[in-house]
Design a protein around this motif. Structure first.
Motif, PDB file in Angstrom:
ATOM      1  N   GLU A  56       9.848 -46.996  58.879  1.00  0.00           N
ATOM      2  CA  GLU A  56       8.951 -46.555  57.807  1.00  0.00           C
ATOM      3  C   GLU A  56       7.536 -46.338  58.327  1.00  0.00           C
ATOM      4  N   SER A  57       7.093 -47.217  59.239  1.00  0.00           N
ATOM      5  CA  SER A  57       5.728 -47.113  59.753  1.00  0.00           C
ATOM      6  C   SER A  57       5.528 -45.881  60.632  1.00  0.00           C
ATOM      7  N   GLN A  58       6.637 -45.323  61.160  1.00  0.00           N
ATOM      8  CA  GLN A  58       6.538 -44.159  62.030  1.00  0.00           C
ATOM      9  C   GLN A  58       6.507 -42.847  61.255  1.00  0.00           C
ATOM     10  N   VAL A  59       6.666 -42.939  59.928  1.00  0.00           N
ATOM     11  CA  VAL A  59       6.588 -41.745  59.099  1.00  0.00           C
ATOM     12  C   VAL A  59       5.134 -41.285  59.050  1.00  0.00           C
ATOM     13  N   GLN A  60       4.884 -40.041  59.417  1.00  0.00           N
ATOM     14  CA  GLN A  60       3.514 -39.538  59.408  1.00  0.00           C
ATOM     15  C   GLN A  60       3.463 -38.144  58.798  1.00  0.00           C
ATOM     16  N   ILE A  61       2.268 -37.743  58.396  1.00  0.00           N
ATOM     17  CA  ILE A  61       2.048 -36.440  57.763  1.00  0.00           C
ATOM     18  C   ILE A  61       1.433 -35.509  58.802  1.00  0.00           C
ATOM     19  N   ASN A  62       2.046 -34.360  58.988  1.00  0.00           N
ATOM     20  CA  ASN A  62       1.507 -33.344  59.889  1.00  0.00           C
ATOM     21  C   ASN A  62       0.736 -32.315  59.065  1.00  0.00           C
ATOM     22  N   VAL A  63      -0.554 -32.245  59.318  1.00  0.00           N
ATOM     23  CA  VAL A  63      -1.434 -31.337  58.579  1.00  0.00           C
ATOM     24  C   VAL A  63      -1.786 -30.159  59.490  1.00  0.00           C
ATOM     25  N   TYR A  64      -1.235 -28.964  59.186  1.00  0.00           N
ATOM     26  CA  TYR A  64      -1.469 -27.781  60.005  1.00  0.00           C
ATOM     27  C   TYR A  64      -2.668 -27.003  59.447  1.00  0.00           C
ATOM     28  N   LEU A  65      -3.569 -26.616  60.345  1.00  0.00           N
ATOM     29  CA  LEU A  65      -4.834 -26.006  59.943  1.00  0.00           C
ATOM     30  C   LEU A  65      -4.813 -24.491  60.099  1.00  0.00           C
ATOM     31  N   GLU A  66      -5.663 -23.851  59.329  1.00  0.00           N
ATOM     32  CA  GLU A  66      -5.819 -22.395  59.432  1.00  0.00           C
ATOM     33  C   GLU A  66      -6.502 -22.048  60.754  1.00  0.00           C
ATOM     34  N   ASP A  67      -6.089 -20.927  61.333  1.00  0.00           N
ATOM     35  CA  ASP A  67      -6.629 -20.524  62.638  1.00  0.00           C
ATOM     36  C   ASP A  67      -8.108 -20.157  62.569  1.00  0.00           C
ATOM     37  N   THR A  68      -8.601 -19.829  61.389  1.00  0.00           N
ATOM     38  CA  THR A  68      -9.989 -19.353  61.251  1.00  0.00           C
ATOM     39  C   THR A  68     -11.008 -20.495  61.205  1.00  0.00           C
ATOM     40  N   LEU A  69     -10.548 -21.739  61.170  1.00  0.00           N
ATOM     41  CA  LEU A  69     -11.470 -22.870  61.061  1.00  0.00           C
ATOM     42  C   LEU A  69     -12.299 -23.034  62.328  1.00  0.00           C
ATOM     43  N   LYS A  70     -13.582 -23.294  62.128  1.00  0.00           N
ATOM     44  CA  LYS A  70     -14.474 -23.567  63.256  1.00  0.00           C
ATOM     45  C   LYS A  70     -14.400 -25.046  63.625  1.00  0.00           C
ATOM     46  N   ASP A  71     -14.918 -25.389  64.795  1.00  0.00           N
ATOM     47  CA  ASP A  71     -14.886 -26.775  65.258  1.00  0.00           C
ATOM     48  C   ASP A  71     -15.626 -27.707  64.300  1.00  0.00           C
ATOM     49  N   SER A  72     -16.770 -27.245  63.784  1.00  0.00           N
ATOM     50  CA  SER A  72     -17.535 -28.073  62.846  1.00  0.00           C
ATOM     51  C   SER A  72     -16.759 -28.310  61.555  1.00  0.00           C
ATOM     52  N   GLU A  73     -16.020 -27.306  61.104  1.00  0.00           N
ATOM     53  CA  GLU A  73     -15.211 -27.448  59.886  1.00  0.00           C
ATOM     54  C   GLU A  73     -14.038 -28.397  60.117  1.00  0.00           C
ATOM     55  N   ASP A  76     -15.445 -31.865  59.927  1.00  0.00           N
ATOM     56  CA  ASP A  76     -15.696 -32.249  58.532  1.00  0.00           C
ATOM     57  C   ASP A  76     -14.392 -32.610  57.827  1.00  0.00           C
ATOM     58  N   LEU A  77     -13.336 -31.824  58.102  1.00  0.00           N
ATOM     59  CA  LEU A  77     -12.040 -32.098  57.489  1.00  0.00           C
ATOM     60  C   LEU A  77     -11.485 -33.432  57.970  1.00  0.00           C
ATOM     61  N   GLU A  78     -11.679 -33.735  59.247  1.00  0.00           N
ATOM     62  CA  GLU A  78     -11.223 -35.020  59.786  1.00  0.00           C
ATOM     63  C   GLU A  78     -11.923 -36.186  59.091  1.00  0.00           C
ATOM     64  N   ASP A  79     -13.233 -36.023  58.856  1.00  0.00           N
ATOM     65  CA  ASP A  79     -13.987 -37.072  58.157  1.00  0.00           C
ATOM     66  C   ASP A  79     -13.478 -37.249  56.726  1.00  0.00           C
ATOM     67  N   ASP A  80     -13.160 -36.137  56.061  1.00  0.00           N
ATOM     68  CA  ASP A  80     -12.649 -36.214  54.687  1.00  0.00           C
ATOM     69  C   ASP A  80     -11.295 -36.914  54.639  1.00  0.00           C
ATOM     70  N   LEU A  81     -10.449 -36.649  55.628  1.00  0.00           N
ATOM     71  CA  LEU A  81      -9.132 -37.288  55.679  1.00  0.00           C
ATOM     72  C   LEU A  81      -9.267 -38.795  55.889  1.00  0.00           C
TER      73      LEU A  81
END
Length: 295
Positions: A56-73, A76-81
């Motif tokens: 159960e602990s090895q279950v994880q969520i894979n969040v795939y990002l849009e190719d247009t995202l910049k490094d700063s974005e 920011d998304l990592e901080d929100d998560l």
């Protein structure tokens, strides 16, 4: 309780065990065998529960990002998560790292990626782990609404079946433990009942001369505790040896199996066995005496 009375009870217990040595041996053996079987199932159930928790602990969520995202974005998304409630960890996996992982997983078949002609079709992604496995679905649906997220995957069907399986393992294991504990108590109480039956005339005489029920009960109660103690000790010694052999064998051949480490686990099992033996011995004596103490 007076010291003289305590001495009398202890002396009676010693005399009874010595006088009925074969019956005492049978009682200790029965307790030891019953607790050994119970202990083996306890070890199996606890290890199955550990394996289920590890899965159960090895279950994880894979969040795939849009190719247009910049490094700063992405930052920011990592901080929100990380700020989300119930999130254990967030790890960023760049598309370059993802293609390296894929090559490693393919092993001898990594030549299949040669057809890509140095192009990398994999997106940047986050691997998100939650604190409670049951929160996976809720967290995944919330993450899908974030800007810049292309898709969220967590193996929905597999996870649901995994949770059903681990739930079934726990329910089955602990139900079996309760049934075995009841069977152990039944066997031991009936074994002790034979000892009580052999001394039924002595109990009747004590009743006739005015002895209280508790005065009659204490020597048998203490005798049950002593027999249960020795039976529990024998069972714990056997379980320690068996579990030591099992863990040594598993670690040398199937090291990936998440067995509970031998120490301090076997110490816990030993304490449980000894205390269970004493408790069941006392309870078995109490149950067996009820019939003979009736006026």
């Amino acid at each position: 309780m007076k010291l003289r009375t305590v001495e009398y009870f202890i002396r009676e217990v010693c005399i009874s065990i010595k006088r009925n040595n074969w019956m005492s041996f049978a009682s200790i053996s029965t307790v030891a065998v019953s607790l050994f079987v119970l202990g083996m199932f306890l070890i199996i159930v606890l290890n199955m529960n550990r394996m289920a928790s590890m899965l159960e602990s090895q279950v994880q969520i894979n969040v795939y990002l849009e190719d247009t995202l910049k490094d700063s974005e992405i930052d920011d998304l990592e901080d929100d998560l990380k700020k989300m409630q119930g999130i254990e960890s967030v790890q960023y996996v760049s598309r370059e790292d993802a293609i390296v992982r894929l090559r490693e997983r393919l092993g001898d078949q990594k030549y299949l990626l040669d057809a890509l002609d140095e192009k990398n079709p994999l997106p940047n992604a986050f691997e998100v782990t939650v604190k409670q496995p049951t929160m996976v679905e809720t967290a995944a649906k919330a993450i899908e609404k974030f800007g810049g997220v292309e898709s969220v995957k967590y193996g929905q069907d597999v996870v649901e079946h995994l949770f059903d399986m681990t739930r079934l393992v726990r329910i089955f294991g602990f139900t079996l433990m309760l049934l075995l504990a009841g069977a152990t108590l039944f066997i031991i109480s009936n074994t002790i009942r034979l000892t009580v039956f052999a001394r039924r005339k002595e109990i009747a005489i004590m009743k006739y001369v005015g002895a209280t029920d508790w005065f009659i009960r204490w020597p048998f109660l203490l005798e049950g505790v002593v027999l249960g103690f020795f039976g529990g000790v024998l069972a714990s010694i056997a379980l320690r040896s068996i579990y030591g052999l099992i863990t040594a064998k598993v670690y040398s051949t199937l090291a990936f199996l998440p067995l509970i480490p031998q120490y301090p686990f076997v110490n816990f099992i030993s304490i449980v066995m000894v205390l269970s033996g004493m408790g069941i011995g006392a309870l078995g004596s109490t149950i067996s005496l009820k019939r003979f103490l009736k006026v």
